[in-house]
Design an enzyme around this catalytic site. Structure first.
Site, PDB file in Angstrom:
ATOM      1  N   TYR A 135       4.291  -8.428  -8.666  1.00 20.45           N
ATOM      2  CA  TYR A 135       5.739  -8.589  -8.811  1.00 20.45           C
ATOM      3  C   TYR A 135       6.042 -10.020  -9.258  1.00 20.45           C
ATOM      4  O   TYR A 135       5.567 -10.980  -8.661  1.00 20.45           O
ATOM      5  CB  TYR A 135       6.469  -8.301  -7.493  1.00 20.45           C
ATOM      6  CG  TYR A 135       7.968  -8.206  -7.691  1.00 20.45           C
ATOM      7  CD1 TYR A 135       8.592  -6.973  -7.831  1.00 20.45           C
ATOM      8  CD2 TYR A 135       8.755  -9.349  -7.789  1.00 20.45           C
ATOM      9  CE1 TYR A 135       9.957  -6.876  -8.051  1.00 20.45           C
ATOM     10  CE2 TYR A 135      10.111  -9.270  -8.016  1.00 20.45           C
ATOM     11  CZ  TYR A 135      10.710  -8.028  -8.148  1.00 20.45           C
ATOM     12  OH  TYR A 135      12.065  -7.941  -8.389  1.00 20.45           O
ATOM     13  N   GLN A 196      13.029  -0.943  -6.083  1.00 12.50           N
ATOM     14  CA  GLN A 196      12.574   0.216  -6.864  1.00 12.50           C
ATOM     15  C   GLN A 196      11.222  -0.045  -7.533  1.00 12.50           C
ATOM     16  O   GLN A 196      10.400   0.857  -7.665  1.00 12.50           O
ATOM     17  CB  GLN A 196      13.620   0.611  -7.908  1.00 12.50           C
ATOM     18  CG  GLN A 196      13.952  -0.439  -8.951  1.00 12.50           C
ATOM     19  CD  GLN A 196      15.096  -1.348  -8.534  1.00 12.50           C
ATOM     20  OE1 GLN A 196      15.321  -1.555  -7.351  1.00 12.50           O
ATOM     21  NE2 GLN A 196      15.825  -1.880  -9.507  1.00 12.50           N
ATOM     22  N   GLN A 264      10.030 -29.637  -2.675  1.00 15.77           N
ATOM     23  CA  GLN A 264      10.126 -28.382  -1.936  1.00 15.77           C
ATOM     24  C   GLN A 264      11.572 -28.044  -1.606  1.00 15.77           C
ATOM     25  O   GLN A 264      11.976 -26.887  -1.647  1.00 15.77           O
ATOM     26  CB  GLN A 264       9.303 -28.460  -0.651  1.00 15.77           C
ATOM     27  CG  GLN A 264       7.820 -28.625  -0.895  1.00 15.77           C
ATOM     28  CD  GLN A 264       7.281 -27.617  -1.895  1.00 15.77           C
ATOM     29  OE1 GLN A 264       7.278 -26.418  -1.636  1.00 15.77           O
ATOM     30  NE2 GLN A 264       6.853 -28.084  -3.057  1.00 15.77           N
ATOM     31  N   HIS A 267      13.666 -25.759  -3.927  1.00 15.47           N
ATOM     32  CA  HIS A 267      13.424 -24.317  -4.051  1.00 15.47           C
ATOM     33  C   HIS A 267      14.643 -23.525  -3.593  1.00 15.47           C
ATOM     34  O   HIS A 267      15.134 -22.656  -4.306  1.00 15.47           O
ATOM     35  CB  HIS A 267      12.205 -23.905  -3.223  1.00 15.47           C
ATOM     36  CG  HIS A 267      10.909 -24.094  -3.936  1.00 15.47           C
ATOM     37  ND1 HIS A 267      10.539 -23.346  -5.031  1.00 15.47           N
ATOM     38  CD2 HIS A 267       9.884 -24.948  -3.697  1.00 15.47           C
ATOM     39  CE1 HIS A 267       9.345 -23.741  -5.443  1.00 15.47           C
ATOM     40  NE2 HIS A 267       8.928 -24.705  -4.658  1.00 15.47           N
ATOM     41  N   GLU A 332       2.712 -25.068   5.159  1.00 20.82           N
ATOM     42  CA  GLU A 332       2.254 -24.464   3.908  1.00 20.82           C
ATOM     43  C   GLU A 332       1.550 -25.522   3.051  1.00 20.82           C
ATOM     44  O   GLU A 332       0.439 -25.325   2.574  1.00 20.82           O
ATOM     45  CB  GLU A 332       3.457 -23.884   3.159  1.00 20.82           C
ATOM     46  CG  GLU A 332       3.101 -23.282   1.800  1.00 20.82           C
ATOM     47  CD  GLU A 332       4.321 -22.881   1.010  1.00 20.82           C
ATOM     48  OE1 GLU A 332       4.175 -22.111   0.045  1.00 20.82           O
ATOM     49  OE2 GLU A 332       5.449 -23.341   1.331  1.00 20.82           O
ATOM     50  N   HIS A 333       2.229 -26.647   2.832  1.00 21.64           N
ATOM     51  CA  HIS A 333       1.671 -27.771   2.065  1.00 21.64           C
ATOM     52  C   HIS A 333       1.597 -28.999   2.967  1.00 21.64           C
ATOM     53  O   HIS A 333       2.593 -29.371   3.588  1.00 21.64           O
ATOM     54  CB  HIS A 333       2.560 -28.116   0.863  1.00 21.64           C
ATOM     55  CG  HIS A 333       2.876 -26.960  -0.034  1.00 21.64           C
ATOM     56  ND1 HIS A 333       4.098 -26.311  -0.012  1.00 21.64           N
ATOM     57  CD2 HIS A 333       2.130 -26.334  -0.975  1.00 21.64           C
ATOM     58  CE1 HIS A 333       4.093 -25.345  -0.915  1.00 21.64           C
ATOM     59  NE2 HIS A 333       2.909 -25.333  -1.497  1.00 21.64           N
ATOM     60  N   ASP A 366       1.098 -26.738  -7.393  1.00 24.07           N
ATOM     61  CA  ASP A 366       1.941 -25.608  -7.781  1.00 24.07           C
ATOM     62  C   ASP A 366       1.584 -25.071  -9.156  1.00 24.07           C
ATOM     63  O   ASP A 366       1.771 -23.882  -9.424  1.00 24.07           O
ATOM     64  CB  ASP A 366       3.416 -26.022  -7.780  1.00 24.07           C
ATOM     65  CG  ASP A 366       4.069 -25.852  -6.424  1.00 24.07           C
ATOM     66  OD1 ASP A 366       3.463 -25.212  -5.549  1.00 24.07           O
ATOM     67  OD2 ASP A 366       5.181 -26.365  -6.240  1.00 24.07           O
ATOM     68  N   HIS A 425     -21.753  12.597  19.696  1.00 23.82           N
ATOM     69  CA  HIS A 425     -22.328  11.365  19.164  1.00 23.82           C
ATOM     70  C   HIS A 425     -23.773  11.221  19.660  1.00 23.82           C
ATOM     71  O   HIS A 425     -24.689  10.920  18.888  1.00 23.82           O
ATOM     72  CB  HIS A 425     -21.524  10.143  19.644  1.00 23.82           C
ATOM     73  CG  HIS A 425     -20.271   9.871  18.886  1.00 23.82           C
ATOM     74  ND1 HIS A 425     -19.184  10.695  18.923  1.00 23.82           N
ATOM     75  CD2 HIS A 425     -19.935   8.836  18.059  1.00 23.82           C
ATOM     76  CE1 HIS A 425     -18.218  10.193  18.172  1.00 23.82           C
ATOM     77  NE2 HIS A 425     -18.654   9.058  17.631  1.00 23.82           N
TER      78      HIS A 425
END
Length: 439
Positions: A135, A196, A264, A267, A332-333, A366, A425
């Site tokens: 995506y 969708q 950052q 964003h 994250e960073h 990035d 078994h």
């Protein structure tokens, strides 16, 4: 606080632990209205297939595809996008792609096996996923780096077919995104988006095959749809807002640090930028840089809201305390803007990506450094890793017993199986005993 661009904190403050917990808190769950809308979209696509995709494209994207076939961009058109973009843009995309590919090739795993003395074979077989959906946010937003970071590891892993979906509001096609798809080796590009698109990838339609895994970022509807289809397909992660944590010893240019925080914060309003330093005077300088540089930033209002709501300049006692806080935050960073940054690595337990030294801004990661920019957020670096080749491969255990090996293992299995009252078994194992012990 009303006149302050970014809050100041100190680990010595009364109530600091609670204040930090509150600052870090971010609720990622979709609201009920979004979840209900997404569920209806998923159900309609699953029931009606391509017809539902055409209807939602008209409704949400504002253009009229003549048929389901019109939702797919021909390969010749994808190649044309690459051929016609500016030379410097193409060179930048190709350079980034080469670096990303080279890095991820180091992650490739090989199948392995070994034989025991009696001839029994044990091992692991590594195979790539057959089909993956990617995506990519569409419209006037340009995320070619997202295409490269998600598609290239999949191709390095050996994925047979990579299907990219990206919305084209009012028919607008982003040429740079298409060019990146051509460079990364994407097999099919479809002009659908939103819940969708996730539904089509997860369940399949007449023209779109079901995939094994869905990767790539999206808005709240896409994230909610990914949550709801998990189990039917695999997912990369449900990412929260972008984050950066900078640890600085006070020797880096404060303008550099301010801009790293901006990188950052721009964003979105929920992004988080935090600086840790034991130098109070340096925090003053960074705060002054923020105030001076913000008005000239193109996304100043987003940065302002992000820093005000979720940013912080935190005074710590020393480097050890900074590292302890970093491990608690699990960012994250993580930028280690200090002398001899590599020496701190053994102490860093939790971080999505670690940027070493004053000359390594997060922005390089990035786009073109090589490692993946799809990283765990919201503290999930405590147990999650960056996207990589391993996310597009799976492992099968190999067990091949010789007659002698099976006989020995059967004795152990029989005892354990009967201890669990699973007699079938036990008898299955006992049939492999040598010397008629099962009779």
């Amino acid at each position: 606080m009303a006149d302050t661009l970014i809050r100041r904190m100190s680990t010595a403050d009364v109530g600091f632990d609670l204040a930090l917990t509150t600052l870090l808190d971010w609720e990622s769950a979709s609201n009920p209205t979004v979840a209900e809308t997404v569920a209806k979209v998923l159900a309609k696509v699953r029931a009606e297939g391509d017809a539902a995709l055409l209807e939602f494209t008209r409704q949400f994207d504002g253009w009229e595809p003549a048929s389901a076939a019109a939702l797919e961009i021909p390969r010749i058109r994808i190649q044309a996008a690459l051929d016609n973009i500016d030379v410097d843009v193409r060179e930048a995309l190709e350079t980034a792609a080469e670096r990303i590919r080279a890095y991820h090739q180091h992650q490739c795993q090989e199948s392995w096996s070994y034989r025991e003395a009696d001839g029994t074979l044990l091992g692991q077989q590594i195979t790539a996923l057959e089909r993956v959906g990617l995506y990519v946010p569409g419209g006037k937003a340009t995320y070619p780096s997202s295409v490269l970071m998600n598609a290239i590891p999949a191709k390095v892993a050996g994925v047979d077919e990579l299907i990219m979906v990206s919305p084209t509001p009012k028919g607008f096609v982003n040429e740079m995104v298409l060019a990146a798809a051509a460079i990364a080796g994407v097999d099919r590009v479809l002009t659908i988006g939103g819940a969708q698109a996730v539904a089509a990838l997860a369940h399949g339609t007449e023209s779109i095959p079901k995939v094994d895994k869905i990767v790539g970022p999206g808005n709240i509807y896409v994230a909610t749809a990914k949550r709801q289809v998990f189990g039917s397909v695999g997912l990369d992660m449900i990412a929260g807002p972008s984050e950066i944590l900078v640890i600085c010893d006070g020797k880096t240019d404060p303008d550099w640090i301010a801009m790293d925080l901006f990188s950052q914060a721009e964003h979105d309003e929920d992004a988080q930028s935090i600086l840790l330093s034991s130098d109070a005077a340096f925090l003053d300088k960074v705060e002054a840089s923020i105030a001076r540089l913000l008005p000239e930033s193109e996304r100043a209002e987003i940065i302002r809201q992000s820093l005000s709501a979720r940013g912080a300049l935190i005074l710590v006692d020393d480097m050890d305390e900074a590292i302890s806080l970093s491990n608690r935050i699990a960012p994250e960073h993580l930028e280690l803007s200090v002398d001899n940054a590599e020496q701190l690595l053994p102490k860093i337990r939790h971080a999505g990506a670690i940027f070493l030294g004053r000359y390594t801004p997060e922005a390089l990661g990035d786009y073109c450094a090589g490692p993946n920019h799809v990283l765990p957020t919201s503290g999930t670096a405590r147990f999650s890793s960056p996207l990589g080749v391993y996310d597009f491969q799976k492992r099968s255990s190999l067990i091949g017993c010789s007659a002698a090996g099976a006989s020995e293992l059967a004795k152990v299995a029989s005892i354990l199986a009967r201890g669990e009252s699973l007699t079938a078994h036990a008898r299955s194992a006992e049939y492999r005993l040598l010397g008629g012990e099962n009779e």
